[in-house]
Scaffold this motif. Structure first.
Motif, PDB file in Angstrom:
ATOM      1  N   ILE A 103       8.791  66.371  50.833  1.00 38.35           N
ATOM      2  CA  ILE A 103       9.236  66.617  52.203  1.00 38.35           C
ATOM      3  C   ILE A 103      10.670  66.119  52.387  1.00 38.35           C
ATOM      4  N   VAL A 104      10.942  64.905  51.905  1.00 39.91           N
ATOM      5  CA  VAL A 104      12.293  64.342  52.053  1.00 39.91           C
ATOM      6  C   VAL A 104      13.319  65.249  51.379  1.00 39.91           C
ATOM      7  N   HIS A 105      12.993  65.709  50.193  1.00 45.91           N
ATOM      8  CA  HIS A 105      13.904  66.603  49.477  1.00 45.91           C
ATOM      9  C   HIS A 105      14.105  67.910  50.252  1.00 45.91           C
ATOM     10  N   ALA A 106      13.033  68.447  50.778  1.00 48.52           N
ATOM     11  CA  ALA A 106      13.097  69.736  51.475  1.00 48.52           C
ATOM     12  C   ALA A 106      13.922  69.664  52.752  1.00 48.52           C
ATOM     13  N   VAL A 107      13.820  68.556  53.484  1.00 43.77           N
ATOM     14  CA  VAL A 107      14.528  68.464  54.773  1.00 43.77           C
ATOM     15  C   VAL A 107      15.970  67.985  54.636  1.00 43.77           C
ATOM     16  N   SER A 108      16.385  67.694  53.403  1.00 45.10           N
ATOM     17  CA  SER A 108      17.749  67.199  53.217  1.00 45.10           C
ATOM     18  C   SER A 108      18.684  68.240  52.615  1.00 45.10           C
ATOM     19  N   HIS A 109      18.268  69.487  52.630  1.00 45.09           N
ATOM     20  CA  HIS A 109      19.081  70.557  52.045  1.00 45.09           C
ATOM     21  C   HIS A 109      19.459  71.613  53.080  1.00 45.09           C
ATOM     22  N   ASP A 110      20.374  72.453  52.670  1.00 43.10           N
ATOM     23  CA  ASP A 110      20.891  73.525  53.515  1.00 43.10           C
ATOM     24  C   ASP A 110      21.434  72.935  54.813  1.00 43.10           C
ATOM     25  N   SER A 111      21.193  73.608  55.894  1.00 40.69           N
ATOM     26  CA  SER A 111      21.672  73.144  57.209  1.00 40.69           C
ATOM     27  C   SER A 111      20.602  72.378  57.973  1.00 40.69           C
ATOM     28  N   ILE A 112      19.510  72.062  57.316  1.00 36.72           N
ATOM     29  CA  ILE A 112      18.411  71.385  58.017  1.00 36.72           C
ATOM     30  C   ILE A 112      18.845  70.045  58.609  1.00 36.72           C
ATOM     31  N   PRO A 113      19.586  69.175  57.904  1.00 38.10           N
ATOM     32  CA  PRO A 113      19.995  67.910  58.537  1.00 38.10           C
ATOM     33  C   PRO A 113      20.836  68.120  59.805  1.00 38.10           C
ATOM     34  N   LEU A 114      21.702  69.118  59.780  1.00 38.10           N
ATOM     35  CA  LEU A 114      22.526  69.405  60.956  1.00 38.10           C
ATOM     36  C   LEU A 114      21.666  69.895  62.115  1.00 38.10           C
ATOM     37  N   VAL A 115      20.788  70.843  61.852  1.00 35.02           N
ATOM     38  CA  VAL A 115      19.928  71.373  62.913  1.00 35.02           C
ATOM     39  C   VAL A 115      18.957  70.296  63.397  1.00 35.02           C
ATOM     40  N   ALA A 116      18.477  69.465  62.494  1.00 37.42           N
ATOM     41  CA  ALA A 116      17.597  68.364  62.898  1.00 37.42           C
ATOM     42  C   ALA A 116      18.349  67.376  63.797  1.00 37.42           C
ATOM     43  N   SER A 117      19.613  67.124  63.491  1.00 34.48           N
ATOM     44  CA  SER A 117      20.421  66.231  64.337  1.00 34.48           C
ATOM     45  C   SER A 117      20.611  66.822  65.730  1.00 34.48           C
ATOM     46  N   ILE A 118      20.884  68.119  65.780  1.00 37.45           N
ATOM     47  CA  ILE A 118      21.011  68.800  67.069  1.00 37.45           C
ATOM     48  C   ILE A 118      19.694  68.691  67.836  1.00 37.45           C
ATOM     49  N   ASN A 119      18.592  68.897  67.138  1.00 36.07           N
ATOM     50  CA  ASN A 119      17.278  68.830  67.785  1.00 36.07           C
ATOM     51  C   ASN A 119      17.003  67.431  68.329  1.00 36.07           C
ATOM     52  N   VAL A 120      17.389  66.395  67.594  1.00 32.61           N
ATOM     53  CA  VAL A 120      17.202  65.022  68.077  1.00 32.61           C
ATOM     54  C   VAL A 120      18.000  64.803  69.360  1.00 32.61           C
ATOM     55  N   LEU A 121      19.263  65.221  69.352  1.00 33.33           N
ATOM     56  CA  LEU A 121      20.091  65.036  70.551  1.00 33.33           C
ATOM     57  C   LEU A 121      19.492  65.751  71.754  1.00 33.33           C
ATOM     58  N   LEU A 122      19.051  66.994  71.545  1.00 34.08           N
ATOM     59  CA  LEU A 122      18.508  67.753  72.672  1.00 34.08           C
ATOM     60  C   LEU A 122      17.123  67.273  73.068  1.00 34.08           C
ATOM     61  N   SER A 123      16.402  66.670  72.155  1.00 30.98           N
ATOM     62  CA  SER A 123      15.127  66.061  72.516  1.00 30.98           C
ATOM     63  C   SER A 123      15.364  64.875  73.454  1.00 30.98           C
ATOM     64  N   LEU A 124      16.421  64.117  73.173  1.00 29.19           N
ATOM     65  CA  LEU A 124      16.805  63.022  74.072  1.00 29.19           C
ATOM     66  C   LEU A 124      17.142  63.565  75.456  1.00 29.19           C
ATOM     67  N   VAL A 125      17.906  64.646  75.488  1.00 28.23           N
ATOM     68  CA  VAL A 125      18.300  65.247  76.764  1.00 28.23           C
ATOM     69  C   VAL A 125      17.069  65.785  77.495  1.00 28.23           C
ATOM     70  N   TYR A 126      16.241  66.534  76.777  1.00 28.58           N
ATOM     71  CA  TYR A 126      15.071  67.161  77.400  1.00 28.58           C
ATOM     72  C   TYR A 126      14.129  66.111  77.988  1.00 28.58           C
ATOM     73  N   GLN A 127      13.796  65.104  77.196  1.00 26.73           N
ATOM     74  CA  GLN A 127      12.859  64.090  77.677  1.00 26.73           C
ATOM     75  C   GLN A 127      13.434  63.306  78.861  1.00 26.73           C
ATOM     76  N   GLY A 128      14.719  62.964  78.775  1.00 27.76           N
ATOM     77  CA  GLY A 128      15.351  62.246  79.889  1.00 27.76           C
ATOM     78  C   GLY A 128      15.439  63.091  81.142  1.00 27.76           C
ATOM     79  N   PHE A 129      15.760  64.373  80.964  1.00 28.39           N
ATOM     80  CA  PHE A 129      15.904  65.264  82.111  1.00 28.39           C
ATOM     81  C   PHE A 129      14.569  65.513  82.798  1.00 28.39           C
ATOM     82  N   ILE A 130      13.562  65.943  82.038  1.00 29.43           N
ATOM     83  CA  ILE A 130      12.297  66.290  82.693  1.00 29.43           C
ATOM     84  C   ILE A 130      11.587  65.065  83.260  1.00 29.43           C
ATOM     85  N   SER A 131      11.883  63.899  82.718  1.00 31.26           N
ATOM     86  CA  SER A 131      11.251  62.687  83.243  1.00 31.26           C
ATOM     87  C   SER A 131      11.810  62.282  84.601  1.00 31.26           C
ATOM     88  N   PHE A 132      13.069  62.631  84.866  1.00 29.42           N
ATOM     89  CA  PHE A 132      13.698  62.097  86.075  1.00 29.42           C
ATOM     90  C   PHE A 132      14.428  63.102  86.959  1.00 29.42           C
TER      91      PHE A 132
END
Length: 186
Positions: free
Chosen positions: A1-30
Motif C-alpha cells: 500500500i505504501v509503495h502504491a500510494v507514493s507513486h505518480d500524482s497520488i501524493p499530490l492529489v492526496a495532499s489536496i484531498n487532506v487540505l480540502l478535508s480540513l476545509v470541508y469538515q471545518g465548514f460544515i461543522s460551523f
C-alpha cells in the motif's frame, strides 16, 4: 500500500484531498453557527441555508463527475477549488439573504472535490491494492480533516469566526494552488 500510494500524482492529489478535508469538515461543522453569530441570522434561516448547501451538493457532485469525465481531473479540480476559495474569501464581505443564498450555492462546490480526488486516486492505484490503499487514504483524510472543527470551534469561541473562515479560505487556496501542479488529467 505504501509503495502504491507514493507513486505518480497520488501524493499530490492526496495532499489536496487532506487540505480540502480540513476545509470541508471545518465548514460544515460551523457554517450555521457562523451565519448566526457573525451574520446575525436566525437559527431557522441559518438551518435553511445549510439545507440549501447540502441540496445543491447533490447536483454539484454529479456535475463534478460529468465535468471530470469530459474535461479531465486538473481543470475540473482547479475550477472547483477556485470557486471554494473565492467563496470563502468573499463570505465575510457578503450581507443580506439573497447574496448569502447565492454564495451558499457557490460554496456547495466544496462537495465536488472528493468526487474528483478519490476517483483520480482509485483510477491511478494498481488493481491489486486499489481498495485497501484507497480505504487507508480515506481513513487518513477523514482523521486529519477531523482536526479542523476543533480549531474552528476554538476560534469561534473567542469571537474569531471571521478569522476562522479566513483560515479555511487560505487552506482552500492552498489546495487550488497545488492543483496547478497536476500533470495527469485522467
Amino acid at each position: 500500500i505504501v509503495h502504491a500510494v507514493s507513486h505518480d500524482s497520488i501524493p499530490l492529489v492526496a495532499s489536496i484531498n487532506v487540505l480540502l478535508s480540513l476545509v470541508y469538515q471545518g465548514f460544515i461543522s460551523f457554517y450555521p453557527s457562523y451565519l448566526i453569530d457573525v451574520k446575525g441570522f436566525t437559527t431557522e434561516t441559518a438551518a435553511t441555508l445549510f439545507g440549501v448547501f447540502f441540496g445543491a451538493s447533490i447536483v454539484v457532485q454529479a456535475l463534478a463527475g460529468i465535468s471530470r469525465d469530459r474535461f479531465g481531473t486538473k481543470p475540473t479540480l482547479l475550477t472547483i477549488l477556485s470557486l471554494v476559495a473565492l467563496g470563502l474569501w468573499v463570505l465575510p464581505l457578503v450581507e443580506g439573504h439573497r447574496q448569502l443564498v447565492l454564495l451558499t450555492l457557490v460554496l456547495s462546490s466544496l462537495s465536488g472535490y472528493s468526487v474528483i480526488t478519490q476517483t483520480f486516486i482509485a483510477d491511478t492505484l494498481p488493481d491489486d491494492v486499489t481498495n485497501s490503499a484507497l480505504g487507508t487514504l480515506r481513513t487518513c483524510f477523514i482523521l486529519i480533516g477531523s482536526i479542523s472543527p476543533t480549531i474552528i470551534g476554538y476560534l469561534g469561541d473567542r469571537g474569531l469566526f471571521s478569522k476562522a473562515f479566513g483560515l479555511l479560505a487560505l487552506v482552500a487556496s492552498g489546495g487550488a494552488f497545488l492543483s496547478l501542479f497536476l500533470e495527469r488529467t485522467n
